[in-house]
Design a protein around this motif. Structure first.
Motif, PDB file in Angstrom:
ATOM      1  N   ALA A 176     -21.927 -15.859  31.869  1.00  0.00           N
ATOM      2  CA  ALA A 176     -23.019 -15.019  32.371  1.00  0.00           C
ATOM      3  C   ALA A 176     -24.117 -14.821  31.327  1.00  0.00           C
ATOM      4  CB  ALA A 176     -22.483 -13.663  32.818  1.00  0.00           C
ATOM      5  N   GLY A 177     -23.926 -15.392  30.141  1.00  0.00           N
ATOM      6  CA  GLY A 177     -24.958 -15.333  29.111  1.00  0.00           C
ATOM      7  C   GLY A 177     -24.856 -14.141  28.179  1.00  0.00           C
ATOM      8  N   LEU A 178     -23.745 -13.420  28.220  1.00  0.00           N
ATOM      9  CA  LEU A 178     -23.578 -12.253  27.356  1.00  0.00           C
ATOM     10  C   LEU A 178     -23.071 -12.670  25.979  1.00  0.00           C
ATOM     11  CD1 LEU A 178     -21.957  -9.916  30.027  1.00  0.00           C
ATOM     12  CD2 LEU A 178     -24.290  -9.786  29.148  1.00  0.00           C
ATOM     13  N   ASN A 179     -23.480 -11.956  24.961  1.00  0.00           N
ATOM     14  CA  ASN A 179     -23.037 -12.230  23.595  1.00  0.00           C
ATOM     15  C   ASN A 179     -21.734 -11.480  23.337  1.00  0.00           C
ATOM     16  OD1 ASN A 179     -23.093 -13.023  20.812  1.00  0.00           O
ATOM     17  ND2 ASN A 179     -23.885 -10.989  20.323  1.00  0.00           N
ATOM     18  N   ILE A 180     -20.667 -12.218  23.069  1.00  0.00           N
ATOM     19  CA  ILE A 180     -19.343 -11.609  22.904  1.00  0.00           C
ATOM     20  C   ILE A 180     -18.832 -11.866  21.501  1.00  0.00           C
ATOM     21  CG2 ILE A 180     -17.020 -11.396  23.872  1.00  0.00           C
ATOM     22  CD1 ILE A 180     -19.289 -10.818  25.875  1.00  0.00           C
ATOM     23  N   THR A 181     -18.428 -10.794  20.820  1.00  0.00           N
ATOM     24  CA  THR A 181     -17.832 -10.916  19.494  1.00  0.00           C
ATOM     25  C   THR A 181     -16.500 -10.182  19.461  1.00  0.00           C
ATOM     26  OG1 THR A 181     -19.153  -9.004  18.777  1.00  0.00           O
ATOM     27  CG2 THR A 181     -20.013 -11.196  18.260  1.00  0.00           C
ATOM     28  N   HIS A 182     -15.758 -10.419  18.377  1.00  0.00           N
ATOM     29  CA  HIS A 182     -14.427  -9.823  18.233  1.00  0.00           C
ATOM     30  C   HIS A 182     -14.530  -8.526  17.437  1.00  0.00           C
ATOM     31  CE1 HIS A 182     -10.299  -9.311  16.668  1.00  0.00           C
ATOM     32  NE2 HIS A 182      -9.964  -9.852  17.822  1.00  0.00           N
ATOM     33  N   PRO A 183     -14.115  -7.393  18.047  1.00  0.00           N
ATOM     34  CA  PRO A 183     -14.196  -6.104  17.353  1.00  0.00           C
ATOM     35  C   PRO A 183     -12.948  -5.856  16.498  1.00  0.00           C
ATOM     36  CG  PRO A 183     -13.448  -5.764  19.595  1.00  0.00           C
ATOM     37  CD  PRO A 183     -13.628  -7.254  19.440  1.00  0.00           C
ATOM     38  N   SER A 184     -13.028  -4.868  15.635  1.00  0.00           N
ATOM     39  CA  SER A 184     -11.855  -4.513  14.820  1.00  0.00           C
ATOM     40  C   SER A 184     -10.774  -3.866  15.676  1.00  0.00           C
ATOM     41  CB  SER A 184     -12.267  -3.565  13.694  1.00  0.00           C
ATOM     42  OG  SER A 184     -12.890  -2.402  14.223  1.00  0.00           O
ATOM     43  N   ARG A 185     -11.174  -3.178  16.739  1.00  0.00           N
ATOM     44  CA  ARG A 185     -10.226  -2.602  17.716  1.00  0.00           C
ATOM     45  C   ARG A 185     -10.745  -2.902  19.108  1.00  0.00           C
ATOM     46  NH1 ARG A 185      -9.613   3.558  16.025  1.00  0.00           N
ATOM     47  NH2 ARG A 185      -8.218   3.575  17.843  1.00  0.00           N
ATOM     48  N   GLY A 186      -9.820  -3.166  20.048  1.00  0.00           N
ATOM     49  CA  GLY A 186     -10.221  -3.588  21.378  1.00  0.00           C
ATOM     50  C   GLY A 186     -10.263  -5.107  21.462  1.00  0.00           C
ATOM     51  N   ASP A 187     -10.636  -5.629  22.630  1.00  0.00           N
ATOM     52  CA  ASP A 187     -10.607  -7.076  22.840  1.00  0.00           C
ATOM     53  C   ASP A 187     -11.959  -7.751  22.660  1.00  0.00           C
ATOM     54  OD1 ASP A 187      -7.828  -7.406  23.424  1.00  0.00           O
ATOM     55  OD2 ASP A 187      -8.175  -6.453  25.374  1.00  0.00           O
ATOM     56  N   PHE A 188     -13.013  -7.219  23.283  1.00  0.00           N
ATOM     57  CA  PHE A 188     -14.326  -7.861  23.221  1.00  0.00           C
ATOM     58  C   PHE A 188     -15.421  -6.826  23.006  1.00  0.00           C
ATOM     59  CE2 PHE A 188     -12.003 -10.515  26.499  1.00  0.00           C
ATOM     60  CZ  PHE A 188     -11.667 -11.533  25.612  1.00  0.00           C
ATOM     61  N   LEU A 189     -16.424  -7.184  22.211  1.00  0.00           N
ATOM     62  CA  LEU A 189     -17.614  -6.357  22.051  1.00  0.00           C
ATOM     63  C   LEU A 189     -18.778  -7.107  22.689  1.00  0.00           C
ATOM     64  CD1 LEU A 189     -18.811  -3.756  20.859  1.00  0.00           C
ATOM     65  CD2 LEU A 189     -19.278  -5.035  18.746  1.00  0.00           C
ATOM     66  N   VAL A 190     -19.409  -6.490  23.682  1.00  0.00           N
ATOM     67  CA  VAL A 190     -20.470  -7.137  24.458  1.00  0.00           C
ATOM     68  C   VAL A 190     -21.830  -6.700  23.933  1.00  0.00           C
ATOM     69  CG1 VAL A 190     -21.435  -7.496  26.756  1.00  0.00           C
ATOM     70  CG2 VAL A 190     -18.971  -7.108  26.495  1.00  0.00           C
ATOM     71  N   ASN A 191     -22.636  -7.689  23.514  1.00  0.00           N
ATOM     72  CA  ASN A 191     -24.005  -7.426  23.033  1.00  0.00           C
ATOM     73  C   ASN A 191     -24.050  -6.327  21.977  1.00  0.00           C
ATOM     74  OD1 ASN A 191     -24.915  -9.388  24.808  1.00  0.00           O
ATOM     75  ND2 ASN A 191     -25.557  -7.927  26.371  1.00  0.00           N
ATOM     76  N   GLU A 192     -22.974  -6.236  21.189  1.00  0.00           N
ATOM     77  CA  GLU A 192     -22.873  -5.242  20.113  1.00  0.00           C
ATOM     78  C   GLU A 192     -22.936  -3.807  20.632  1.00  0.00           C
ATOM     79  OE1 GLU A 192     -22.304  -5.976  16.861  1.00  0.00           O
ATOM     80  OE2 GLU A 192     -22.130  -8.060  17.494  1.00  0.00           O
ATOM     81  N   GLU A 193     -22.680  -3.599  21.936  1.00  0.00           N
ATOM     82  CA  GLU A 193     -22.845  -2.272  22.529  1.00  0.00           C
ATOM     83  C   GLU A 193     -21.605  -1.774  23.273  1.00  0.00           C
ATOM     84  OE1 GLU A 193     -26.191  -2.496  25.098  1.00  0.00           O
ATOM     85  OE2 GLU A 193     -27.664  -2.729  23.494  1.00  0.00           O
ATOM     86  N   ILE A 194     -21.075  -2.605  24.179  1.00  0.00           N
ATOM     87  CA  ILE A 194     -20.000  -2.154  25.062  1.00  0.00           C
ATOM     88  C   ILE A 194     -18.675  -2.736  24.591  1.00  0.00           C
ATOM     89  CG2 ILE A 194     -19.204  -1.999  27.456  1.00  0.00           C
ATOM     90  CD1 ILE A 194     -22.061  -2.650  28.340  1.00  0.00           C
ATOM     91  N   LEU A 195     -17.705  -1.876  24.337  1.00  0.00           N
ATOM     92  CA  LEU A 195     -16.393  -2.297  23.862  1.00  0.00           C
ATOM     93  C   LEU A 195     -15.440  -2.411  25.048  1.00  0.00           C
ATOM     94  CD1 LEU A 195     -14.692  -2.958  21.357  1.00  0.00           C
ATOM     95  CD2 LEU A 195     -14.123  -0.528  21.198  1.00  0.00           C
ATOM     96  N   LEU A 196     -14.799  -3.582  25.185  1.00  0.00           N
ATOM     97  CA  LEU A 196     -13.919  -3.828  26.323  1.00  0.00           C
ATOM     98  C   LEU A 196     -12.465  -3.956  25.884  1.00  0.00           C
ATOM     99  CD1 LEU A 196     -15.894  -6.552  28.352  1.00  0.00           C
ATOM    100  CD2 LEU A 196     -16.234  -4.079  28.298  1.00  0.00           C
ATOM    101  N   GLU A 197     -11.593  -3.421  26.703  1.00  0.00           N
ATOM    102  CA  GLU A 197     -10.156  -3.632  26.582  1.00  0.00           C
ATOM    103  C   GLU A 197      -9.691  -4.291  27.875  1.00  0.00           C
ATOM    104  OE1 GLU A 197      -6.273  -3.064  24.634  1.00  0.00           O
ATOM    105  OE2 GLU A 197      -8.352  -3.231  23.974  1.00  0.00           O
ATOM    106  N   ILE A 198      -8.892  -5.347  27.742  1.00  0.00           N
ATOM    107  CA  ILE A 198      -8.417  -6.113  28.898  1.00  0.00           C
ATOM    108  C   ILE A 198      -6.907  -5.974  28.992  1.00  0.00           C
ATOM    109  CG2 ILE A 198      -8.445  -8.372  30.042  1.00  0.00           C
ATOM    110  CD1 ILE A 198     -11.243  -7.333  29.350  1.00  0.00           C
ATOM    111  N   GLY A 199      -6.385  -5.641  30.192  1.00  0.00           N
ATOM    112  CA  GLY A 199      -4.930  -5.499  30.316  1.00  0.00           C
ATOM    113  C   GLY A 199      -4.465  -5.417  31.746  1.00  0.00           C
ATOM    114  N   GLY A 200      -3.214  -4.974  31.917  1.00  0.00           N
ATOM    115  CA  GLY A 200      -2.630  -4.801  33.234  1.00  0.00           C
ATOM    116  C   GLY A 200      -3.047  -3.473  33.844  1.00  0.00           C
ATOM    117  N   LYS A 201      -2.486  -3.160  35.012  1.00  0.00           N
ATOM    118  CA  LYS A 201      -2.937  -1.970  35.735  1.00  0.00           C
ATOM    119  C   LYS A 201      -2.598  -0.672  35.011  1.00  0.00           C
ATOM    120  CE  LYS A 201       1.172  -1.804  38.734  1.00  0.00           C
ATOM    121  NZ  LYS A 201       1.632  -1.833  40.137  1.00  0.00           N
ATOM    122  N   ASN A 202      -1.633  -0.712  34.092  1.00  0.00           N
ATOM    123  CA  ASN A 202      -1.249   0.500  33.366  1.00  0.00           C
ATOM    124  C   ASN A 202      -1.894   0.591  31.988  1.00  0.00           C
ATOM    125  OD1 ASN A 202       0.516   1.397  35.451  1.00  0.00           O
ATOM    126  ND2 ASN A 202       2.074  -0.050  34.733  1.00  0.00           N
TER     127      ASN A 202
END
Length: 398
Positions: A336-362
């Motif tokens: 989708a053209g977003l800039n994704i980097t690896h944060p020190s905590r969490g899974d993905f940092l989007v455009n240096e702004e939004i921190l994402l965690e990816i997992g199961g329903k729990n």
């Protein structure tokens, strides 16, 4: 040239216009020179032919593939000149990487005929990357990525959904999920289909051999495309395949570069070059920390295959759910053209702004709660709440 015209007209007759990739609307088809990059199997030829059929340029346009036997005895430059002298003004060239020194002749056509529009595509992204040095001032480049989950639903089931930005999903994900469920009784059922075989349009040609065809594409890229662009030995080709297999069998892969180099019997610098080559070929994604930059000699913090279909095609011992989830998320976010980097905590940092965690329903936000602008994308979830969002919604970014 008549044989090229006959083949073009035959291809145009058989082109279906029911489904068009979202990239088609973003391309400036009036530009003097357009380059369309993309991995094998993503549908570049269809994209160009659909535009030609829709635009209906008549005899002013011609499409041909440069792996045609016609070019064993006639040059591209000669063909382009003959076409121009006959009144042609729009030339569409496919599989350009199959033609030796193609970028020089494309450059000549561009320079010699100012009112000739050129559109070309190729499956060897590494080969096209080399051409950007010569052609960057002249050519507008686009990349056709693998399908999104949204595009898969439209192509297979003729269900049309709008695309959403990540910010729209962040704010309105409950309403968006409910609107999707009005058409899809079980979004998660179709999501599992997409993860298994939905990334490449050729699933329309049959599902029984989909995985085998995907493995064939991998072999063609490594055995034929890469050697055309890089000085790669047979032993290195075998190591590249072994490396892909190791990544497919892993949990979300945080590499020990020294150990991995020993595992595939190579050196650290050569392994880092291999990782770069595989990423340029759109077979893997190297996720790096924003603090370390993207230098070739900086090791990636995570290595993932380019999409979930590749995992399911290559892996023999079963599919790690965490690997599948993160691979899907990174695939859709970067496509989708977003800039994704690896944060020190969490899974993905989007455009240096939004921190994402990816997992199961729990999955809880414990890993990312320290960051005010955080989101948790959860698998096995059809409708979310607050900052807990269904993972499949990342498939509606493009």
């Amino acid at each position: 040239m008549q044989q090229l015209i006959r083949r073009y007209q035959s291809l145009l007759t058989g082109i279906d216009l029911n489904f068009k990739r979202s990239l088609s609307k973003k391309i400036n088809w009036d530009a003097r020179a357009i380059g369309i990059k993309g991995a094998r199997g993503t549908g570049k030829s269809t994209l160009m032919l659909q535009h030609l059929k829709t635009a209906d340029y008549g005899e002013k346009a011609l499409y041909f593939s440069l792996d045609d036997l016609y070019f064993k005895t006639t040059t591209l430059l000669e063909t382009g000149e003959s076409f121009y002298q006959a009144g042609g003004r729009k030339l569409f060239l496919d599989e350009v990487h199959k033609y030796p020194d193609w970028h020089r002749e494309v450059k000549n056509l561009y320079d010699f005929y100012p009112d000739l529009q050129l559109t070309f595509s190729g499956s060897s992204i590494l080969e096209l990357q080399k051409s950007t040095v010569d052609l960057s001032r002249r050519v507008l480049f686009y990349e056709l990525t693998a399908l999104s989950f949204r595009e898969f639903l439209q192509l297979k089931y003729d269900w049309a959904f709008p695309a959403y930005t990540l910010e729209e999903i962040q704010i309105n994900h409950v309403e968006i999920s409910r609107s999707i469920k009005q058409k899809l009784a079980s979004p998660l059922h179709y999501f599992q289909e997409f993860l298994s075989y939905g990334s490449y349009p050729f699933f329309k040609e049959g599902l029984t051999d989909y995985s085998y065809r995907l493995q064939q594409i991998i072999n063609i890229i490594i055995d034929y495309d890469l050697p055309e662009a890089k000085d790669i030995s047979v032993s290195t080709q075998n190591k590249l395949k072994k490396l892909l297999y190791i990544i497919s069998e892993s949990v979300p892969f945080t590499p020990n570069i020294t150990k991995l180099a020993t595992q595939i019997e190579t050196t650290r610098p050569i392994l880092l070059e291999m990782l770069h080559v595989l990423e340029e070929a759109r077979l893997i994604r190297n996720l790096r920390s924003s603090t370390k930059g993207i230098s070739l000699m900086n090791k990636p913090e995570k290595i993932l295959l380019s999409n979930a279909n590749l995992i399911k095609s290559l892996s023999e011992k079963g599919w790690n759910s965490g690997n599948i989830r993160e691979t899907f998320a990174l695939d859709q976010l970067q496509n989708a053209g977003l800039n994704i980097t690896h944060p020190s905590r969490g899974d993905f940092l989007v455009n240096e702004e939004i921190l994402l965690e990816i997992g199961g329903k729990n999955k809880t936000p414990a890993q990312v709660a320290h960051h005010e602008n955080h989101l948790v994308f959860s698998d096995e979830l059809e409708i979310g709440w607050g900052k807990q969002i269904p993972l499949y919604l990342l498939g509606f970014l493009y």
